[in-house]
Design a protein around this motif. Structure first.
Motif, PDB file in Angstrom:
ATOM      1  N   ARG A   1       0.835  -1.206   0.000  1.00 35.34           N
ATOM      2  CA  ARG A   1       0.000   0.000   0.000  1.00 35.34           C
ATOM      3  C   ARG A   1       0.865   1.250   0.000  1.00 35.34           C
ATOM      4  O   ARG A   1       0.612   2.209  -0.699  1.00 35.34           O
ATOM      5  CB  ARG A   1      -0.929  -0.007   1.229  1.00 35.34           C
ATOM      6  N   TRP A   2       1.876   1.250   0.823  1.00 34.25           N
ATOM      7  CA  TRP A   2       2.732   2.431   0.860  1.00 34.25           C
ATOM      8  C   TRP A   2       3.499   2.599  -0.442  1.00 34.25           C
ATOM      9  O   TRP A   2       3.778   3.725  -0.854  1.00 34.25           O
ATOM     10  CB  TRP A   2       3.705   2.332   2.054  1.00 34.25           C
TER      11      TRP A   2
ATOM     12  N   GLU B   1       4.200   5.674  -5.113  1.00 33.81           N
ATOM     13  CA  GLU B   1       4.283   5.809  -6.568  1.00 33.81           C
ATOM     14  C   GLU B   1       3.296   6.879  -7.065  1.00 33.81           C
ATOM     15  O   GLU B   1       3.616   7.680  -7.950  1.00 33.81           O
ATOM     16  CB  GLU B   1       3.938   4.468  -7.224  1.00 33.81           C
ATOM     17  N   SER B   2       2.086   6.900  -6.459  1.00 38.66           N
ATOM     18  CA  SER B   2       1.097   7.920  -6.838  1.00 38.66           C
ATOM     19  C   SER B   2       1.600   9.305  -6.504  1.00 38.66           C
ATOM     20  O   SER B   2       1.476  10.239  -7.295  1.00 38.66           O
ATOM     21  CB  SER B   2      -0.225   7.641  -6.115  1.00 38.66           C
ATOM     22  N   ALA B   3       2.184   9.430  -5.278  1.00 37.54           N
ATOM     23  CA  ALA B   3       2.719  10.742  -4.884  1.00 37.54           C
ATOM     24  C   ALA B   3       3.852  11.145  -5.798  1.00 37.54           C
ATOM     25  O   ALA B   3       3.973  12.324  -6.202  1.00 37.54           O
ATOM     26  CB  ALA B   3       3.180  10.694  -3.420  1.00 37.54           C
TER      27      ALA B   3
ATOM     28  N   ALA C   1       4.199  15.173 -12.286  1.00 41.18           N
ATOM     29  CA  ALA C   1       3.319  15.935 -13.190  1.00 41.18           C
ATOM     30  C   ALA C   1       3.325  17.404 -12.840  1.00 41.18           C
ATOM     31  O   ALA C   1       3.381  18.272 -13.714  1.00 41.18           O
ATOM     32  CB  ALA C   1       1.893  15.371 -13.120  1.00 41.18           C
ATOM     33  N   ARG C   2       3.251  17.686 -11.526  1.00 41.57           N
ATOM     34  CA  ARG C   2       3.284  19.098 -11.114  1.00 41.57           C
ATOM     35  C   ARG C   2       4.596  19.752 -11.539  1.00 41.57           C
ATOM     36  O   ARG C   2       4.622  20.900 -12.004  1.00 41.57           O
ATOM     37  CB  ARG C   2       3.120  19.194  -9.598  1.00 41.57           C
TER      38      ARG C   2
END
Length: 450
Positions: A56-57, A62-64, A70-71
């Motif tokens: 999960r982490w 990976e999402s963060a 992207a930012r």
């Protein structure tokens, strides 16, 4: 017995203790095995929980990471775009500054050149103005002479037109008198006709001073002489019946002049002579006249053109008075002669007004001159004739608001006559004709012209 029993109880107790001991050992062994199994299960659960937590982490990490990447990419693109815009704006500013400087320099050179050219042009214009003024003065003299000559020619042409009109009046009067004498001579030889009544009708026609009055009197007199009578006026390609007071209409619809059902009305229009039924010629279908019944169609001509037909017959039944066809024909011929005379009189009067004006009229401003009044009266005469001879078409045209389209041939003919007799040098000539179209034909409502 008690001692024996005590001896027998000792082994049972030992047996119980032994059983208890074995059971305890087995329980301890099972508890130990259970504890080891539980410990392994807990260890396995812990390991799986740690692995799930790691996964999960890892997903969150990976999402963060993707979000921040992207930012970061967006920020980088924004910064790059802003930098490019600034660079482009700076380039444009530099180019505009250079162009402005070049434009200012070019404008200064152009203003200097224009000032020099203006000075040269001013000098040339002054010289040309002086030469043009001389030419204009000469042209003015020539134009004045040409206008005077044109005016004199127009007066001469108008005089000739007036003389021809006066001659036409005299000729129409002679024809009217000859027709009257011919009628009187015929009546002397026709005892079966009421000569007094017919002569009174002719005298009434001679006293009528309007075209519509002549037509109404002719139709009424024919209705007295013949069992049935009707007056048809030509409206373009059709014949429209002139309604008579207290007389039943013969046809409730218009009739085409070239249609077979028009019968002898068609022959009278085409030949311009009186036509009687018989020898293959029949009465119009609207008359519903039986075989062998007599019928007559007398054309009413104006200026060599048939404008109407006087029809009469002996009715569908009963005997007719003797001599009625001859009496009706006399009425028709005399009416044609009277119509021609009145038209000639009006034309001559209009030409006199155009040429001489009304001597009794007070002085008018230039725009209300005698020539203008004559032109207005002549236009009113022409448009009044259209209204008179096309009464049904005028009524329908006002209802449909298409008078110009519906009466186009008649209006074109009137305009042509107007243009031929009214000099083009008269100011407002076209406006006078148009005003009469509105006032006389459209009853003051220009929208009805279409």
């Amino acid at each position: 017995m008690a001692e024996k029993a005590m001896k027998s109880d000792v082994p049972i107790h030992d047996v119980i203790d032994g059983l208890r001991t074995r059971i305890q050992v087995e329980i301890d062994a099972q508890l130990s095995a259970l504890g080891e199994s539980h410990g392994l299960a807990l260890e396995q659960v812990r390991v799986e929980a740690e692995r799930a937590a790691d996964e999960r982490w890892a997903v969150r990490l990976e999402s963060a990471r993707a979000e921040w990447s992207a930012r970061l990419a967006s920020e980088i693109e924004s910064v790059q775009a802003e930098a490019e815009q600034r660079l482009e704006a700076e380039s444009i500013r530099v180019r505009l500054d250079a162009e402005h400087a070049a434009a200012v320099e070019a404008r200064e050179r152009l203003e200097h050149a224009l000032a020099e050219e203006r000075q040269r042009a001013g000098q040339a214009i002054e010289a040309e103005r002086a030469a043009a003024q001389v030419a204009i003065d000469a042209e003015r003299v020539v134009a004045q002479a040409e206008r005077e000559a044109e005016r004199e020619n127009a007066r001469a042409e108008l005089d000739r037109e007036r003389e021809r009109a006066e001659g036409a009046v005299a000729e129409a009067q002679r024809a009217l008198e000859a027709e009257r004498r011919s009628s009187e001579a015929w009546l002397d030889r026709a005892p079966s006709v009421d000569a007094t009544r017919l002569l009174e009708a002719i005298a009434a026609l001679d006293a009528a001073d309007t075209l519509s009055g002549v037509l109404a009197l002719t139709a009424a007199a024919a209705a007295v002489e013949a069992p049935r009578a009707a007056l048809f006026v030509i409206n373009g390609p059709r014949l429209e019946e002139w309604q008579l007071p207290l007389v039943a209409a013969l046809s409730h619809e218009s009739i085409r002049t070239d249609a077979t059902e028009a019968g002898i009305l068609r022959q009278a229009v085409q030949s311009a002579v009186a036509v009687r039924a018989g020898d293959g010629l029949t009465a119009p279908e609207c008359a519903a006249l039986g075989v062998g019944r007599e019928a007559l169609a007398v054309p009413l001509a104006l200026g060599g053109q048939v404008v109407g037909v006087l029809y009469s017959d002996e009715g569908t039944e009963g005997a007719a008075p003797a001599g009625w066809p001859d009496a009706v024909e006399i009425l028709g011929r005399h009416a044609s002669a009277r119509l021609a005379y009145l038209t000639a009189i009006r034309t001559a009067q209009a030409l006199r007004l155009i040429r001489d004006g009304n001597a009794r009229a007070p002085a008018r401003p230039r725009e209300r001159s005698d020539d203008e009044q004559g032109a207005r009266r002549y236009a009113r005469l022409l448009i009044s004739e259209i209204k008179l001879y096309n009464e049904a078409a005028v009524r329908v045209g006002r209802e449909k608001r298409d008078l110009l389209r519906r009466l186009e041939p008649e209006i074109d003919r009137a305009r042509r006559l107007y243009d031929e007799r009214i000099t083009s040098s008269l100011a407002g000539r076209e406006a006078f004709f148009q005003q009469e179209l509105v006032q006389t034909l459209a009853d003051g409502d220009a929208a009805l012209l279409g």
